[in-house]
Structure formats: C-alpha cells, structure tokens
Design a protein around this motif. Sequence first.
Motif, mmCIF file in Angstrom:
data_model
loop_
_atom_site.group_PDB
_atom_site.id
_atom_site.type_symbol
_atom_site.label_atom_id
_atom_site.label_comp_id
_atom_site.label_asym_id
_atom_site.label_seq_id
_atom_site.Cartn_x
_atom_site.Cartn_y
_atom_site.Cartn_z
ATOM 1 N N GLY A 159 0.831 -1.188 0.000
ATOM 2 C CA GLY A 159 0.000 0.000 0.000
ATOM 3 C C GLY A 159 0.869 1.242 0.000
ATOM 4 N N LEU A 160 0.270 2.376 0.352
ATOM 5 C CA LEU A 160 0.983 3.649 0.382
ATOM 6 C C LEU A 160 0.666 4.374 1.688
ATOM 7 N N LEU A 161 1.639 5.136 2.180
ATOM 8 C CA LEU A 161 1.443 5.964 3.365
ATOM 9 C C LEU A 161 1.647 7.426 2.988
ATOM 10 N N LEU A 162 0.645 8.252 3.301
ATOM 11 C CA LEU A 162 0.715 9.694 3.103
ATOM 12 C C LEU A 162 0.968 10.344 4.458
ATOM 13 N N LYS A 163 1.716 11.458 4.461
ATOM 14 C CA LYS A 163 2.202 12.020 5.717
ATOM 15 C C LYS A 163 1.818 13.493 5.876
ATOM 16 N N PHE A 164 1.792 13.918 7.137
ATOM 17 C CA PHE A 164 1.602 15.329 7.499
ATOM 18 C C PHE A 164 0.289 15.905 6.946
ATOM 19 N N VAL A 165 -0.791 15.182 7.215
ATOM 20 C CA VAL A 165 -2.120 15.666 6.873
ATOM 21 C C VAL A 165 -2.694 16.356 8.115
ATOM 22 N N SER A 166 -3.100 17.599 7.984
ATOM 23 C CA SER A 166 -3.691 18.283 9.136
ATOM 24 C C SER A 166 -5.090 17.727 9.389
ATOM 25 N N GLU A 167 -5.528 17.814 10.637
ATOM 26 C CA GLU A 167 -6.823 17.242 10.995
ATOM 27 C C GLU A 167 -7.945 17.855 10.164
ATOM 28 N N LYS A 168 -7.858 19.156 9.905
ATOM 29 C CA LYS A 168 -8.906 19.833 9.145
ATOM 30 C C LYS A 168 -8.947 19.375 7.684
ATOM 31 N N ALA A 169 -7.829 18.830 7.208
ATOM 32 C CA ALA A 169 -7.776 18.403 5.802
ATOM 33 C C ALA A 169 -8.286 16.978 5.599
ATOM 34 N N LEU A 170 -8.494 16.231 6.685
ATOM 35 C CA LEU A 170 -8.867 14.822 6.547
ATOM 36 C C LEU A 170 -10.165 14.618 5.757
ATOM 37 N N PRO A 171 -11.240 15.370 6.023
ATOM 38 C CA PRO A 171 -12.455 15.156 5.213
ATOM 39 C C PRO A 171 -12.233 15.421 3.724
ATOM 40 N N SER A 172 -11.490 16.483 3.412
ATOM 41 C CA SER A 172 -11.231 16.804 1.999
ATOM 42 C C SER A 172 -10.375 15.726 1.345
ATOM 43 N N LEU A 173 -9.361 15.234 2.074
ATOM 44 C CA LEU A 173 -8.514 14.167 1.525
ATOM 45 C C LEU A 173 -9.335 12.907 1.318
ATOM 46 N N TYR A 174 -10.177 12.588 2.286
ATOM 47 C CA TYR A 174 -11.028 11.393 2.145
ATOM 48 C C TYR A 174 -11.873 11.488 0.875
ATOM 49 N N ASN A 175 -12.520 12.638 0.679
ATOM 50 C CA ASN A 175 -13.350 12.791 -0.522
ATOM 51 C C ASN A 175 -12.532 12.648 -1.793
ATOM 52 N N ALA A 176 -11.325 13.246 -1.796
ATOM 53 C CA ALA A 176 -10.458 13.161 -2.980
ATOM 54 C C ALA A 176 -10.092 11.709 -3.272
ATOM 55 N N LEU A 177 -9.784 10.947 -2.220
ATOM 56 C CA LEU A 177 -9.433 9.532 -2.398
ATOM 57 C C LEU A 177 -10.662 8.705 -2.766
ATOM 58 N N PHE A 178 -11.782 9.007 -2.138
ATOM 59 C CA PHE A 178 -13.009 8.250 -2.404
ATOM 60 C C PHE A 178 -13.436 8.403 -3.863
ATOM 61 N N ASN A 179 -13.286 9.592 -4.381
ATOM 62 C CA ASN A 179 -13.728 9.863 -5.756
ATOM 63 C C ASN A 179 -12.916 9.106 -6.801
ATOM 64 N N ILE A 180 -11.713 8.660 -6.422
ATOM 65 C CA ILE A 180 -10.879 7.921 -7.392
ATOM 66 C C ILE A 180 -10.671 6.463 -6.973
ATOM 67 N N GLY A 181 -11.446 6.009 -5.989
ATOM 68 C CA GLY A 181 -11.409 4.600 -5.608
ATOM 69 C C GLY A 181 -10.263 4.200 -4.707
ATOM 70 N N PHE A 182 -9.690 5.154 -3.960
ATOM 71 C CA PHE A 182 -8.566 4.845 -3.083
ATOM 72 C C PHE A 182 -8.890 5.083 -1.602
#
Length: 697
Positions: A366-389
């Motif tokens: 798999g892959l590990l992404l680093k230094f995500v701020s807590e406020k960015a987690l929902p936006s990152l989740y949506n970005a990953l969800f939209n591309i199947g990751f």
Amino acid sequence: MQSFRTELENPIVEKDIIDLEKKINDFRSGKIHDERFRSLRLARGIYGQRQPGVQMVRIKLPFGKVTFKQFLRIADIADEYGSGNLHLTTRQDIQIHYVSLDRTPELWAKLEQDDVTIREACGNTVRNVTSSPTSGIDPDEPFDVSPYAHAVFSYFLRNPICQEMGRKIKISFSSSDKDTAFSYIHDLGFIPKINEKGERGFKVLFAGGLGAQPFLAAPIHDFLPEDQLIPFSESVLRVFDRYGERTNRNKARLKYLVQKLGLEEVLRLVEEEQLANKVKTFSIDLTTVPQPVLPVSQNYPPVEIANENHYQHWLATNVFEQKQRGYFGVYVKVKVGDIKTDKARIFINAIKPYVADEIRVTQNQGLLLKFVSEKALPSLYNALFNIGFANAGFDSLADITTCPGTDTCNLGISNSMTLAEVLEEVIYEDFPEFIYEKNIKIKISGCMNSCGQHGLAEIGFHGSSVKAEGKVVPAVQVMLGGGTVGDGVGRVAERVIKVPSKRATQALHYILNDFKANNLADENFHHYYDRKGKDHFYQLLKPLADLTALKSEEFVDWGHEEIFQTAIGVGECAGVVIDLVATLLLEAEEKFSWAEQAFNEQAFADAIYHAYSVFVSGAKALLLDKGINSSTQIGVIREFDNHYVTTGEFSFETSFSDLVLQINKNEPSAEFAQQYLATANQFLEQVKAVRAGALLS
C-alpha cells in the motif's frame, strides 16, 4: 539511445548505464555467455518474465520513499517502456513489466534524472533496504531510523564486497519494538534502542529468512552502537561473500551458512574480518533524509461526506496521529499492489493539496501519506473516495498481500493475484467486522518461495498442485499460526493441509467461522491457534482436501479459462553460477582493472577487495581445468593449495591460503594495497600462462 550520455550529471551512474548498453550489445553478438549475462542484468534490476522476450524492471526505492515527482516519472516510464502498470512490492520497490531488454539503458537513464535507480534491485546483492513506513512520524519510535537505512543503502551500493555474492542479502529497520519491518525474517534486522546513557543503537537480528525453508533470525546484539552499524554490516557481508555457498542456490543464503558452521563460528569470522573493513566507525549523517515539504497551509472549508459511516470506518482503520502533534498519517489500501499509470497521475493530483511531498510504499503493498492536518482529513477522504482509493481496512484481515504469481513470474505455480482479490471480497461481504482486525494477516505466494510472505502470516496460502483423475489440479498449501510478536520475535506459519485452489474461499470461511465461535475473550489468533493445535485445523479443513468428487471448474485456476498445467520456468531470484574457464579469466582481468582504478582513486579497501576477487577467479579457473569445482570462495582457495601448490605447479613463499587471506590480517592501507595488487597481478599472469600451455598441449 545516446542522449543519456550528456543529460546525466553523475559520471558514476553514466558509466553504469553505458556499461549496461555495452553488455547488452556483447550479449546480442555472442561475446557474453547467456548465463553470465543473466547475472549481470539481474544486478541491474532487470529480471526475466514468464513471458519470453520481455523483462520486469525493479525500481529500487530505499525504505519505500518516493516523492510526487519521482512517482510521476515512474508512471511516465511505465507508459513509455512497459505495460502502463505500477506494481508495489513487499520490499517497498515498484516494478514495471513487459520491458524490452534493449530499451533498459534508456529507461534507467530517464529514472536517474529524478535520482531513482534500478542498480542492485535484483541479483546476488544487497536488496532494497526496508524500514517501517512510519519511520520519522511513528509515535512509538525512539528515533527516526530513515537516515540509518539510507546510510546502509548508500554505503553498499556499488560496493565491491557485495556485487557477486552467493545469494542476496536482505536488511530491514523497524521503527519500534512493534517490529513492523519484520526483523526476524531478515539476514540483518535492526530495531532502534536508546541505552541508559541516552546513546542510540540497535538490537540486531541475524540470519533469518523465509523461502521454502523459513528460519527465524537469532538475536545477537541487544545494543549495537550506531557508529558500528556500517562496520558490523560490512564484516557480515565480507564473511558471507567468502564462505557462502555458490553452487547450490537453494542452500546459498546466510541462514544456511549459520546452519553449516554454527552461529558462534560465523560471528567469530565476522569479528576477525573487522580489521580489514574500510571503516572502523561510521558516523551516520542524520540530515540525509530531511522532513518532506509540507502542504501549503490553508483553511480547508467544510465538505459534505456522502457516506459518514464509511468515513468513520476509514478514519478508524486507515488514519493515525503522528508524533508531530496536529498531523496525521493516512494509509492508502492498494488492491494486490497494482496501480494503473493513468490512475497514478490522478492520485498524485488528488492528494497534493493535503499531504507532504513524500510517499512511503508499505510492506503490504500500500501507500502511506504524511503530514495531513486534521482539518484536511475530510477533503482528503473525498479526494481519495472519488478515485477509488478510500477503501477501509488497511493492514487488516481484509488487506491481503500477494506476489504476482503466474501473471508474470517464472516460478509461479498458481494465480495468487486473482485469489487475493477473491478472498478480499469474501471478507468484505461475509466478515465485514474483520476490517478492524489488525492482528490477523492473510498473505499469498504463487509458489513456496514466499515472495508474498505467506510464511509470516497468521493465515497463509502458497501455490501448489495435486493430482486427481489423471490430471493436475491447481491447489494451495494452507499455512497457519505465523506472524509478528514484537521486538525481534516472530513466528513461522505451519503447513496444515493442501486443498484445491477453488476451495480456498471455503477454507477461509471454515477458519474464520471457527475463530469467531471458539476464540476466548481478548484471545488473539496466535493464542487461539496454539490452544487448539495444528491437528484441530487439519481435521477442520480435511473435507476440503477430498479429491473424489471434483467439479470441472476445479481443474481451472483462478483468473484462467484453460485447464491448469504446471509450467515453471527457471527462477531468477539470484544470478546463476557460470563455470566457464575462459569467462572466469576474462572476469579476473576485468576485476584487476577495477582494482587499479580504485587504487588510483585512493579507494584502497575497494582496490584490495577487487584484487582478492582476482585471486579467487583465477584459482577457480584452473581448478575447473582439473575438473574440481568448489562451492565457496574459501573452498576454492583451499583446493588450490591441495591441487596446485602441493603438486609444485605453483610456488609461493607461504601457502596460497595465507597469501590470499592477508586481506583480513591487514589494515586497508596504501602500502598493503600496493603490495596485494602486485601479487594478484603476478598470480593472474601465471594463471594465464598455465592456461595457455594447457590449451597448446
């Protein structure tokens, strides 16, 4: 093809690539024997596939670290030279497939423009140095092991002591006592420690390995000071190079040397070798792996989560808080480790606004992404969800590790990739509660060699076959009870029973249903397995091994339509041994030229080691003329005394053994190097004269 000669700034790398091009041309024209060329290309990350005429290229990413730019470069190269797919491996590499041999120098040159190498990714070398992907951000780590892993990678890359060993050496660095880099199955496994004085060092695990015969590594140092990491490792490699098996590749790993000589004797030889080391202490530069560039700080607006329940599952299984307060690491589950290149580009663009410019490839593909701020987690989740990751359950029972199997590997017996996908579907559909279960792992290999690490899994499968009704049936060997305990302690899975591959889904149902029904409160799988005993699971699964009423589809492997056949090629996990006298003499001459070059560059330890190789190659060539083949370098040295010195055909002031083994009785000084090279040259000339005389007679 010529452009790389002016575009690369590093003359050493440029020379490597030009040499590869020359070797390919020599191979095409018949100047280099096929098997000798195989070992040369393997050491340059070029591995023959199951499909004839194409190569797998393994890209070496020390401890799995890769930047956005490097990731995109690799994707571009996979499109231009390969099949448009990136395969993440259990050693934190990336592999691309279906590459033409003639295009590999050009491919390598383009990789090096972004500081990525394929050198020594395969072959009888130090393979990719792995570490816990969380190193540097792990809340449990005593210190960041990344600079230490990088130092080991850098020091042994192109180092003459480990270019043509009997087999490969695997090295790992775990970030904490949780041992997430599996020190216990490595030739050298390091776990960070801080002593009572506040000094850094490592617990050392020695001579472990998986494969067809797993060996658990032995703890040999509770605390090896950090400045002894490189000298100790160098001594180990020198001993392995000299004493390791070279004829029978199935017995050529470090674990078998320990089995043959005993741990105490091997460690005595390691201690004896330290005088000859290039360095006696080695200070690790802690600045070589700086923290990555963080995403530009911004206020992330609230976003709508389409499936709040799934988001909470994802947070619980794929996200953790780093040791850097306020930042989070985010795992990305990649099914069977495959990412299509078009998806790879979309992925990088999607994550860029939210994560630091450093990705780590994980041991479970798999892959590990680093230094995500807590406020960015929902936006990152949506970005990953939209591309199947955004699949939940990273590193859980539902996150299955697998090797490529019969998709591309010469040694593959069965299709491990499709089996992994099918078993993951079973878990998500029939056992969804297990996406939270991180103490049970499923790992699959296409054969017994354990590239998918089935031997260290709580539930492991490896490809096999059985015979029924006069036909061959694809099968899996079910293995249970392996896994990580911690602080260098691990367990090897036991072989329980062999069942047809198409019944692997039923086997998994039987095992998990039994675990749900019978495990005690707070009892993990290891304790459950030990309490029930191997025979319980044999009896549980025995009905699935009954071959008296096979269905027609059970003669067909997963992912295939044709009737199953075992078609195993020649494995290339290590370079082959080539016993051709003329080739050995050419190699001896080439190695002497390297010795002279190293001496002129004042790299005296390297010059001495190249000269040592001249002695070994020359002696082996003449021994072969008498039909004598020794399987170790030390054996070659001793047999030369027996068959050439005692007969009077060669005469030295001392024995040949004493002459050659001056290498570990002297400091690598300029004076000793000059004397040793002169003696090696004199010996080589005498060997060539004897050989010429034999050809004339």
